[in-house]
Design a protein around this motif. Structure first.
Motif, short mmCIF file in Angstrom:
data_model
loop_
_atom_site.label_atom_id
_atom_site.label_comp_id
_atom_site.label_asym_id
_atom_site.label_seq_id
_atom_site.Cartn_x
_atom_site.Cartn_y
_atom_site.Cartn_z
N LEU A 4 0.88 -1.17 0.00
CA LEU A 4 0.00 0.00 0.00
C LEU A 4 0.91 1.22 0.00
CD1 LEU A 4 -2.53 -1.04 2.81
CD2 LEU A 4 -2.95 -1.09 0.37
N VAL A 5 0.69 2.12 -0.92
CA VAL A 5 1.57 3.29 -1.04
C VAL A 5 0.73 4.56 -1.04
CG1 VAL A 5 3.32 4.45 -2.41
CG2 VAL A 5 3.25 1.94 -2.34
N GLU A 6 0.95 5.37 -0.03
CA GLU A 6 0.23 6.64 0.08
C GLU A 6 0.97 7.75 -0.67
OE1 GLU A 6 0.04 4.59 4.19
OE2 GLU A 6 1.54 5.05 2.68
N SER A 7 0.21 8.74 -1.10
CA SER A 7 0.79 9.92 -1.73
C SER A 7 -0.16 11.09 -1.53
CB SER A 7 1.05 9.70 -3.22
OG SER A 7 -0.16 9.42 -3.90
N GLY A 8 0.35 12.29 -1.78
CA GLY A 8 -0.50 13.47 -1.72
C GLY A 8 -0.32 14.34 -0.49
N TYR A 32 -11.94 -5.92 0.28
CA TYR A 32 -11.29 -5.48 1.50
C TYR A 32 -11.96 -4.23 2.06
CZ TYR A 32 -7.22 -8.54 1.40
OH TYR A 32 -6.39 -9.62 1.45
N ASN A 33 -12.02 -4.17 3.36
CA ASN A 33 -12.35 -2.91 4.01
C ASN A 33 -11.09 -2.07 4.05
OD1 ASN A 33 -15.11 -3.52 4.69
ND2 ASN A 33 -14.26 -5.01 6.12
N LEU A 34 -11.24 -0.80 3.80
CA LEU A 34 -10.10 0.10 3.70
C LEU A 34 -10.21 1.21 4.74
CD1 LEU A 34 -10.25 0.40 -0.17
CD2 LEU A 34 -8.71 -1.06 1.15
N GLY A 35 -9.11 1.57 5.30
CA GLY A 35 -9.14 2.59 6.33
C GLY A 35 -8.01 3.59 6.19
N TRP A 36 -8.22 4.74 6.77
CA TRP A 36 -7.18 5.74 6.93
C TRP A 36 -7.00 5.97 8.43
CZ3 TRP A 36 -4.00 7.80 3.32
CH2 TRP A 36 -4.37 7.68 1.98
N PHE A 37 -5.75 6.00 8.85
CA PHE A 37 -5.40 6.30 10.23
C PHE A 37 -4.37 7.43 10.20
CE2 PHE A 37 -7.09 2.70 12.74
CZ PHE A 37 -7.58 1.92 11.72
N VAL A 93 1.10 12.03 10.39
CA VAL A 93 1.42 11.10 9.32
C VAL A 93 0.16 10.27 9.08
CG1 VAL A 93 2.85 9.17 8.57
CG2 VAL A 93 3.84 11.01 9.95
N TYR A 94 -0.27 10.23 7.84
CA TYR A 94 -1.50 9.52 7.49
C TYR A 94 -1.17 8.19 6.82
CZ TYR A 94 -4.37 13.53 8.67
OH TYR A 94 -5.01 14.52 9.35
N TYR A 95 -1.84 7.15 7.28
CA TYR A 95 -1.61 5.80 6.80
C TYR A 95 -2.88 5.23 6.20
CZ TYR A 95 2.31 6.06 10.10
OH TYR A 95 3.44 6.43 10.79
N CYS A 96 -2.75 4.54 5.09
CA CYS A 96 -3.89 3.76 4.61
C CYS A 96 -3.67 2.31 5.02
CB CYS A 96 -4.10 3.90 3.11
SG CYS A 96 -2.85 3.16 2.07
N ALA A 97 -4.79 1.60 5.15
CA ALA A 97 -4.73 0.22 5.63
C ALA A 97 -5.85 -0.58 4.99
CB ALA A 97 -4.86 0.19 7.15
N ALA A 98 -5.65 -1.87 4.93
CA ALA A 98 -6.65 -2.77 4.36
C ALA A 98 -6.82 -3.96 5.29
CB ALA A 98 -6.24 -3.24 2.98
N ASP A 107 -7.85 -4.38 13.41
CA ASP A 107 -8.76 -4.88 12.37
C ASP A 107 -8.11 -4.91 11.00
OD1 ASP A 107 -11.27 -2.97 14.03
OD2 ASP A 107 -10.92 -5.13 14.19
N TYR A 108 -6.92 -4.32 10.86
CA TYR A 108 -6.30 -4.15 9.55
C TYR A 108 -4.99 -4.92 9.46
CZ TYR A 108 -9.90 -0.72 8.86
OH TYR A 108 -11.12 -0.12 8.72
N ASN A 109 -4.84 -5.64 8.35
CA ASN A 109 -3.69 -6.51 8.16
C ASN A 109 -2.55 -5.84 7.40
OD1 ASN A 109 -6.42 -8.30 7.46
ND2 ASN A 109 -5.10 -9.18 9.02
N TYR A 110 -2.90 -4.97 6.48
CA TYR A 110 -1.91 -4.39 5.59
C TYR A 110 -1.87 -2.88 5.77
CZ TYR A 110 -2.52 -8.96 3.48
OH TYR A 110 -2.61 -10.31 3.27
N TRP A 111 -0.64 -2.35 5.75
CA TRP A 111 -0.44 -0.93 6.03
C TRP A 111 0.55 -0.32 5.04
CZ3 TRP A 111 -2.86 1.73 9.99
CH2 TRP A 111 -3.59 0.95 10.89
#
Length: 121
Positions: A4-8, A32-37, A93-98, A107-111
Motif C-alpha cells: 500500500l503506497v500513500e501519496s499526496g 477489503y475494508n479500507l481505512g485511513w489512520f 502522518v496519514y496511513y492507509c490500511a486494508a 482490524d487491519y492486516n496491511y499498512w
C-alpha cells in the motif's frame, strides 16, 4: 507481495483542502475494508475513516466528520481521503490500511508507510 503506497501529503495552510491517495496491490481489493489512520506527533495512531465493502458504507472519527471523505476506486485499486477545512490539529502522518471491518488498528492486516500532512495556522 502486498503493498500500500500513500501519496499526496504536504504542507498546507489551515482552511484549505488536500487529497491523499493510496495505491494497493491486493488481488481482491474490492473485497477489503479500507481505512485511513493518522499519528500526530507524540500521540498514538488513531482511526480517521473507513470504507466497508460489504455494506458500501463509510465511517469517520468524530474529529473529521463533515470535513473528510473516504472513497475508493476498485478498478484502479485506489483509496482516497479528501480533506477539507484543514486544521493545525490535523497535522500527522496519514496511513492507509486494508483488512477486516472496524475502526481499530487490530482490524487491519496491511499498512502503507504513511504520508506527512502538515497544516500551518
Amino acid at each position: 507481495q502486498v503493498y500500500l503506497v500513500e501519496s499526496g501529503g504536504g504542507l498546507v495552510q489551515a482552511g484549505t483542502s488536500l487529497r491523499l491517495s493510496c495505491a494497493a496491490s491486493l488481488e481482491t481489493f474490492s473485497h477489503y475494508n479500507l481505512g485511513w489512520f493518522r499519528r500526530a506527533p507524540g500521540k498514538e495512531r488513531e482511526f480517521v475513516a473507513a470504507s466497508y465493502w460489504v455494506e458500501g458504507t463509510t465511517d469517520y472519527a468524530d474529529s473529521v466528520k463533515g470535513r473528510f471523505s473516504i472513497s475508493r476506486d476498485n478498478d484502479k485499486k485506489m483509496v482516497y481521503l479528501e480533506m477539507s477545512s484543514l486544521k493545525p490539529e490535523d497535522t500527522a502522518v496519514y496511513y492507509c490500511a486494508a483488512g477486516a471491518y472496524g475502526t481499530s488498528e487490530r482490524d487491519y492486516n496491511y499498512w502503507g508507510q504513511g504520508t506527512q500532512v502538515t497544516v500551518s495556522a
